[in-house]
Design a protein around this motif. Structure first.
Motif, mmCIF file in Angstrom:
data_model
loop_
_atom_site.group_PDB
_atom_site.id
_atom_site.type_symbol
_atom_site.label_atom_id
_atom_site.label_comp_id
_atom_site.label_asym_id
_atom_site.label_seq_id
_atom_site.Cartn_x
_atom_site.Cartn_y
_atom_site.Cartn_z
ATOM 1 N N PHE A 167 -3.859 -15.182 39.925
ATOM 2 C CA PHE A 167 -3.524 -13.857 39.393
ATOM 3 C C PHE A 167 -2.030 -13.744 39.098
ATOM 4 O O PHE A 167 -1.627 -13.307 38.011
ATOM 5 N N ASN A 168 -1.198 -14.144 40.061
ATOM 6 C CA ASN A 168 0.251 -14.048 39.869
ATOM 7 C C ASN A 168 0.732 -14.958 38.743
ATOM 8 O O ASN A 168 1.560 -14.557 37.917
ATOM 9 N N ALA A 169 0.218 -16.197 38.726
ATOM 10 C CA ALA A 169 0.664 -17.150 37.713
ATOM 11 C C ALA A 169 0.272 -16.705 36.314
ATOM 12 O O ALA A 169 1.090 -16.698 35.390
ATOM 13 N N LEU A 170 -0.981 -16.274 36.135
ATOM 14 C CA LEU A 170 -1.440 -15.868 34.810
ATOM 15 C C LEU A 170 -0.796 -14.560 34.361
ATOM 16 O O LEU A 170 -0.506 -14.378 33.173
ATOM 17 N N ASN A 171 -0.586 -13.656 35.296
ATOM 18 C CA ASN A 171 0.106 -12.421 34.935
ATOM 19 C C ASN A 171 1.524 -12.696 34.472
ATOM 20 O O ASN A 171 2.035 -12.053 33.540
ATOM 21 N N SER A 172 2.183 -13.636 35.137
ATOM 22 C CA SER A 172 3.539 -13.991 34.727
ATOM 23 C C SER A 172 3.537 -14.577 33.325
ATOM 24 O O SER A 172 4.410 -14.272 32.498
ATOM 25 N N VAL A 173 2.537 -15.415 33.043
ATOM 26 C CA VAL A 173 2.442 -16.025 31.712
ATOM 27 C C VAL A 173 2.083 -14.984 30.665
ATOM 28 O O VAL A 173 2.652 -14.958 29.565
ATOM 29 N N ARG A 174 1.145 -14.084 31.008
ATOM 30 C CA ARG A 174 0.721 -13.067 30.041
ATOM 31 C C ARG A 174 1.886 -12.183 29.624
ATOM 32 O O ARG A 174 2.005 -11.795 28.457
ATOM 33 N N ALA A 175 2.783 -11.886 30.572
ATOM 34 C CA ALA A 175 3.925 -11.046 30.255
ATOM 35 C C ALA A 175 4.885 -11.735 29.292
ATOM 36 O O ALA A 175 5.670 -11.073 28.605
ATOM 37 N N LEU A 176 4.793 -13.061 29.244
ATOM 38 C CA LEU A 176 5.715 -13.809 28.387
ATOM 39 C C LEU A 176 5.129 -14.151 27.023
ATOM 40 O O LEU A 176 5.865 -14.577 26.133
ATOM 41 N N VAL A 177 3.826 -14.008 26.865
ATOM 42 C CA VAL A 177 3.168 -14.455 25.631
ATOM 43 C C VAL A 177 3.780 -13.796 24.398
ATOM 44 O O VAL A 177 4.092 -14.460 23.405
ATOM 45 N N ASP A 178 3.943 -12.477 24.446
ATOM 46 C CA ASP A 178 4.537 -11.771 23.300
ATOM 47 C C ASP A 178 6.058 -11.783 23.349
ATOM 48 O O ASP A 178 6.721 -11.867 22.306
ATOM 49 N N GLU A 179 6.580 -11.703 24.563
ATOM 50 C CA GLU A 179 8.033 -11.605 24.712
ATOM 51 C C GLU A 179 8.744 -12.924 24.452
ATOM 52 O O GLU A 179 9.770 -12.972 23.775
ATOM 53 N N ASP A 180 8.211 -14.007 24.994
ATOM 54 C CA ASP A 180 8.849 -15.326 24.862
ATOM 55 C C ASP A 180 7.758 -16.397 24.864
ATOM 56 O O ASP A 180 7.462 -17.004 25.892
ATOM 57 N N PRO A 181 7.125 -16.646 23.699
ATOM 58 C CA PRO A 181 6.012 -17.608 23.629
ATOM 59 C C PRO A 181 6.372 -19.007 24.124
ATOM 60 O O PRO A 181 5.569 -19.665 24.790
ATOM 61 N N ASP A 182 7.579 -19.474 23.821
ATOM 62 C CA ASP A 182 7.985 -20.812 24.248
ATOM 63 C C ASP A 182 8.036 -20.906 25.772
ATOM 64 O O ASP A 182 7.620 -21.902 26.372
ATOM 65 N N LYS A 183 8.548 -19.849 26.386
ATOM 66 C CA LYS A 183 8.626 -19.822 27.837
ATOM 67 C C LYS A 183 7.228 -19.746 28.447
ATOM 68 O O LYS A 183 6.963 -20.332 29.502
ATOM 69 N N ALA A 184 6.333 -19.039 27.783
ATOM 70 C CA ALA A 184 4.949 -18.947 28.258
ATOM 71 C C ALA A 184 4.271 -20.315 28.203
ATOM 72 O O ALA A 184 3.550 -20.708 29.127
ATOM 73 N N LYS A 185 4.489 -21.052 27.117
ATOM 74 C CA LYS A 185 3.928 -22.401 27.008
ATOM 75 C C LYS A 185 4.469 -23.298 28.115
ATOM 76 O O LYS A 185 3.735 -24.100 28.708
ATOM 77 N N ASN A 186 5.763 -23.161 28.388
ATOM 78 C CA ASN A 186 6.376 -23.960 29.441
ATOM 79 C C ASN A 186 5.773 -23.647 30.806
ATOM 80 O O ASN A 186 5.527 -24.549 31.614
ATOM 81 N N ALA A 187 5.493 -22.352 31.044
ATOM 82 C CA ALA A 187 4.894 -21.940 32.309
ATOM 83 C C ALA A 187 3.481 -22.508 32.451
ATOM 84 O O ALA A 187 3.086 -22.955 33.535
ATOM 85 N N ILE A 188 2.716 -22.499 31.375
ATOM 86 C CA ILE A 188 1.361 -23.051 31.398
ATOM 87 C C ILE A 188 1.405 -24.549 31.693
ATOM 88 O O ILE A 188 0.588 -25.079 32.458
ATOM 89 N N THR A 189 2.383 -25.230 31.100
ATOM 90 C CA THR A 189 2.545 -26.660 31.356
ATOM 91 C C THR A 189 2.837 -26.929 32.831
ATOM 92 O O THR A 189 2.298 -27.867 33.431
ATOM 93 N N ARG A 190 3.645 -26.073 33.437
ATOM 94 C CA ARG A 190 3.992 -26.259 34.849
ATOM 95 C C ARG A 190 2.778 -25.997 35.756
ATOM 96 O O ARG A 190 2.584 -26.699 36.759
ATOM 97 N N ILE A 191 1.985 -24.988 35.394
ATOM 98 C CA ILE A 191 0.754 -24.746 36.157
ATOM 99 C C ILE A 191 -0.153 -25.966 36.070
ATOM 100 O O ILE A 191 -0.731 -26.420 37.069
ATOM 101 N N SER A 192 -0.272 -26.523 34.879
ATOM 102 C CA SER A 192 -1.103 -27.710 34.674
ATOM 103 C C SER A 192 -0.585 -28.887 35.496
ATOM 104 O O SER A 192 -1.370 -29.623 36.112
#
Length: 352
Positions: A167-192
């Protein structure tokens, strides 16, 4: 029974028994056996005990257990031959000291060859029993380690995949999807990366320090998204640390514990400092310092049914390194909690 006590007990019983058999056989001979000869046989048994103990030191010092089988056989045979020759010299010196030397018989080629052969058989038997004991003990310890590491792996996956973490990880990524897509992709990579590393962590007993540190960086980067300015992370890593190996997920577990029980409980957040340095005796000292205060010492004993945390870390250190590793957690200046681990340079030492 303590391994050191067991080792000396077996050494004394083994060489003592051989001496007693030789004394018994000597007493059955037509000429019998005198007190001086009995004393000489006991001194020879003591020599054999010390000689094989020195050989044990060489085996452990140069880590013969890690040699390939052909090389191990060659070195073992050469060592047994060398000890056999020394044994013959020791017998001659003992007979000379006790006045039982018979030059006409003791220096005959057949007598010397027979003595070499008998000594070689004794040392070969010692080698066989010592290595057999070591490998059986090593196998038993490995089974305990595998059972423990599987339990830790399951508990860690349960912790990493629990709804709160996701929940915390995905919420953090969701908040970045529109605001900073590159940072969101980076966060998804780190979760992976973290999840993949968790799945692969049971493949080895230890991994490179750099691999473990990269996983910790991924984890703290995700937590930085969640805590934002409330989390400060500082790394103080000496270059020598990268030559060491760690049990997988060990540093990760300590950092998670610091976040969960330290930073998460502070309104203003705090600091996570990871410091790694090499000691004077080729030991790696790892310190994880976090803001907070330790009110009661945590339980470091394994709980019934397992449990993910410091107790498993302590148990893994004990299984892999024995007494050569150490773990402690303590308060520092009433503002920080420090978790410190000492790990030896060599990976595994299943001593006998």
């Amino acid at each position: 029974m303590n391994r050191t006590v067991l080792y000396w007990l077996l050494q004394i019983l083994g060489w003592g028994s051989i001496a007693l058999v030789q004394i018994a056989l000597g007493s059955l001979s037509p000429t019998g056996i005198g007190p001086v000869q009995i004393l000489g046989l006991l001194v020879l048994a003591a020599f054999n005990l010390l000689a094989t103990h020195f050989l044990r030191f060489i085996i452990k010092r140069y880590n013969w257990f890690q040699l390939k089988f052909p090389r191990l056989i060659l070195q073992s045979v050469l060592a047994m031959l060398a000890l056999s020759f020394v044994n013959i010299i020791a017998q001659i010196l003992i007979n000379l000291v006790f006045g039982t030397l018979n030059p006409e018989e003791d220096f005959e080629v057949l007598v010397i060859l027979a003595g070499l052969f008998i000594a070689f058989l004794f040392y070969a038997l010692w080698f066989l029993l010592y290595f057999l004991f070591h490998f059986l003990d090593n196998y038993n310890t490995s089974l305990k380690y595998e059972a423990r590491i599987n339990q830790i792996r399951l508990n860690h996956l349960k912790s990493q995949l629990n709804p709160h973490f996701i929940f915390n990880a995905l919420n953090s990524v969701r908040a970045l999807v529109d605001e900073d897509p590159d940072k969101a992709k980076n966060a998804i990579t780190r979760i992976s990366n973290i999840l993949r590393f968790s799945l692969m962590m049971d493949k080895k007993q230890t991994i490179d320090f750099e691999d473990e540190l990269n996983t910790v960086r991924d984890y703290l980067m995700l937590e930085s998204i969640r805590f934002e300015e409330r989390l400060q992370v500082v790394y103080k890593i000496e270059d020598e640390a990268y030559s060491y190996k760690l049990p997988p997920m060990m540093l990760q577990t300590i950092v998670e514990n610091a976040i969960k029980h330290g930073i998460s409980n502070l309104v203003k957040g705090g600091l996570i400092e990871i410091k790694c340095r090499e000691g004077l005796e080729d030991d790696l000292y790892i310190q994880v310092k976090n803001s907070g205060h330790l009110h009661t010492p945590p339980s470091l004993k394994p709980k019934a049914g397992g449990g993910h945390g410091l107790s498993n870390t302590v148990e893994r250190l004990k299984l892999i390194y024995g007494d050569r590793a150490s773990f402690r957690i303590f308060n520092s200046e009433n503002e920080f909690v420090i978790t410190e681990i000492k790990i030896p340079k060599q990976r595994v030492t299943f001593e006998t």
